[in-house]
Design a protein around this motif. Structure first.
Motif, PDB file in Angstrom:
ATOM      1  N   PHE A 123     -53.027  71.358   8.459  1.00 32.63           N
ATOM      2  CA  PHE A 123     -52.312  72.232   9.558  1.00 32.63           C
ATOM      3  C   PHE A 123     -51.045  71.816   9.765  1.00 32.63           C
ATOM      4  O   PHE A 123     -50.602  72.246  10.957  1.00 32.63           O
ATOM      5  CB  PHE A 123     -53.306  72.478  10.532  1.00 32.63           C
ATOM      6  N   HIS A 124     -50.379  70.732   9.170  1.00 36.70           N
ATOM      7  CA  HIS A 124     -49.210  70.049   9.741  1.00 36.70           C
ATOM      8  C   HIS A 124     -48.327  70.063   8.760  1.00 36.70           C
ATOM      9  O   HIS A 124     -48.527  69.882   7.406  1.00 36.70           O
ATOM     10  CB  HIS A 124     -49.551  68.830  10.285  1.00 36.70           C
ATOM     11  N   ARG A 125     -47.022  69.857   9.027  1.00 34.10           N
ATOM     12  CA  ARG A 125     -46.107  69.247   7.992  1.00 34.10           C
ATOM     13  C   ARG A 125     -45.723  67.913   8.489  1.00 34.10           C
ATOM     14  O   ARG A 125     -45.426  67.359   9.201  1.00 34.10           O
ATOM     15  CB  ARG A 125     -44.688  70.105   8.272  1.00 34.10           C
ATOM     16  N   TRP A 126     -45.685  67.246   7.090  1.00 35.54           N
ATOM     17  CA  TRP A 126     -45.642  65.673   7.451  1.00 35.54           C
ATOM     18  C   TRP A 126     -45.169  65.079   6.050  1.00 35.54           C
ATOM     19  O   TRP A 126     -45.742  65.476   4.912  1.00 35.54           O
ATOM     20  CB  TRP A 126     -47.052  65.082   7.713  1.00 35.54           C
ATOM     21  N   ASP A 127     -44.096  64.238   5.883  1.00 35.60           N
ATOM     22  CA  ASP A 127     -43.559  63.539   4.943  1.00 35.60           C
ATOM     23  C   ASP A 127     -44.168  62.245   4.668  1.00 35.60           C
ATOM     24  O   ASP A 127     -43.469  61.635   3.681  1.00 35.60           O
ATOM     25  CB  ASP A 127     -41.859  63.643   4.843  1.00 35.60           C
ATOM     26  N   GLY A 128     -45.151  61.820   5.491  1.00 31.83           N
ATOM     27  CA  GLY A 128     -45.607  60.588   5.411  1.00 31.83           C
ATOM     28  C   GLY A 128     -45.011  59.511   6.146  1.00 31.83           C
ATOM     29  O   GLY A 128     -45.698  58.366   6.451  1.00 31.83           O
ATOM     30  N   LEU A 129     -44.128  59.758   6.927  1.00 33.30           N
ATOM     31  CA  LEU A 129     -43.427  58.543   7.490  1.00 33.30           C
ATOM     32  C   LEU A 129     -43.001  59.309   8.997  1.00 33.30           C
ATOM     33  O   LEU A 129     -43.273  58.596   9.835  1.00 33.30           O
ATOM     34  CB  LEU A 129     -42.006  58.204   6.915  1.00 33.30           C
ATOM     35  N   GLY A 130     -42.306  60.381   9.162  1.00 27.27           N
ATOM     36  CA  GLY A 130     -41.998  61.139  10.288  1.00 27.27           C
ATOM     37  C   GLY A 130     -43.179  61.529  11.020  1.00 27.27           C
ATOM     38  O   GLY A 130     -44.123  61.205  10.995  1.00 27.27           O
ATOM     39  N   HIS A 131     -42.516  62.431  12.378  1.00 30.34           N
ATOM     40  CA  HIS A 131     -43.223  63.060  13.024  1.00 30.34           C
ATOM     41  C   HIS A 131     -44.197  64.332  12.360  1.00 30.34           C
ATOM     42  O   HIS A 131     -43.457  64.633  11.760  1.00 30.34           O
ATOM     43  CB  HIS A 131     -42.638  63.436  14.377  1.00 30.34           C
TER      44      HIS A 131
END
Length: 323
Positions: A63-71
């Motif tokens: 349910f989220h967007r995440w690139d593995g490092l950022g918020h």
């Protein structure tokens, strides 16, 4: 005047007191079993750390967007809405189902026939069982490299046989159907022995009197196989079908290693025109190649739903045939 000694009185225990007046042992508290809980705790702790928590986090991550490092950015159901309209995801589903059908159905039939032959063998049973089970314990990477050489266009063993028969060569790893046949052949070779050993265990539970009665009635080997062996082996066939469905729909290492040198766009795309891109391969590409962990989690839950649906369908079909 002396009196005669009296015999000792032996009291016999009366019937046990039951009902409201019975004396019951005091129940032990949960802390009284701490040694038992401590003995079984390693499994549950490992399952919690490496099973339950990652599964829960993947659902949260979908349910989220995440690139593995950022918020992390909350996306709601947008990931799943995009998944339903993702043509590449549906293409990977189609590839997976075709490869699964080509591999699983012949594999189970060959495994059952091999198990019948193993069950009727008199000498060297252990050697045959070891030989059949060996492909399952061999490294998938090693198997995929070998099959890449076998299905090579210029120097492959399959094309050498076709040339010997006067037929044209086939670019197995560069055509859509050739890729699917190569992956399905690899999976069939890898899992046939595993299923044959399971079928063999089921065959050994069938009484020999049934086969003797079938022979007395004039049934040949083929009639005995389809009229006696197959009906009595339905529970085992159901188990192998469900397991083969779960493993076949999650195929990843086979196309990844087999097609990593023939892909047009990405090392993990699945060959030319993405003809060998399975669902798990597409999940790997989106998650680790594109660093889109939120969408990758949504793909993973979509794969879980598809595998569950097909497992239930297989179970219902076999159960209906039994009735």
């Amino acid at each position: 005047m002396a009196t005669a000694p009296t015999a000792p009185v032996i009291e016999t225990p009366g019937p046990a007191v039951t009902g409201a007046g019975a004396i019951r042992p005091k129940p032990r508290s949960i802390l009284g079993y701490w040694r038992l809980y401590l003995a079984i705790s390693p499994f549950y702790l490992l399952f919690l750390c490496f099973g339950l928590i990652p599964v829960g986090f993947s659902l949260y991550l979908s349910f989220h967007r995440w690139d593995g490092l950022g918020h992390m950015e909350y996306a709601g159901l947008s990931q799943y809405r995009y998944l339903l309209g993702d043509a590449q995801f549906w293409h990977s589903i189609s590839n997976t189902l075709i490869i699964w059908a080509i591999a699983t159905l012949p594999m189970l039939f060959i495994a059952l026939v091999a198990a019948v032959m193993l069950n009727s063998a008199v000498r060297f049973k252990s050697v045959y069982r070891f030989a059949y089970f060996l492909p399952n314990v061999t490294s998938v990477v090693a198997i995929a490299i070998i099959f890449g050489s076998i299905f090579s266009t210029n120097f492959g063993l399959v094309n050498a046989v076709l040339q010997g028969l006067g037929l044209d060569q086939i670019a197995w790893l560069n055509t859509p159907w050739g890729i699917k046949v190569a992956i399905a052949s690899l999976m069939t070779w890898q899992w046939t022995g595993y299923n044959a050993i399971i079928f063999l265990a089921g065959l050994q539970t069938i009484p020999g009197e049934l086969y003797e009665a079938a022979r007395v009635d004039g049934a040949g080997p083929v009639q005995t196989f389809f009229r006696v062996t197959v009906p009595l082996m339905r529970p085992v066939i159901l188990f192998t079908l469900v397991v083969s469905t779960v493993t076949g729909l999650q195929s990843f290492s086979e196309p990844q290693v087999l097609l990593q040198t023939t892909s047009n766009t990405s090392t993990f795309a699945g060959g030319p025109d993405n003809a060998g891109q399975t669902m798990v391969l597409y999940f790997f590409q989106q998650t680790f190649d594109n660093n889109d962990f939120g969408y990758g989690a949504a793909i993973a839950w979509g794969i879980f739903l598809i595998v569950g649906i097909f497992s239930i369908i297989n179970w219902r079909l076999v159960q209906r045939r039994e009735k």
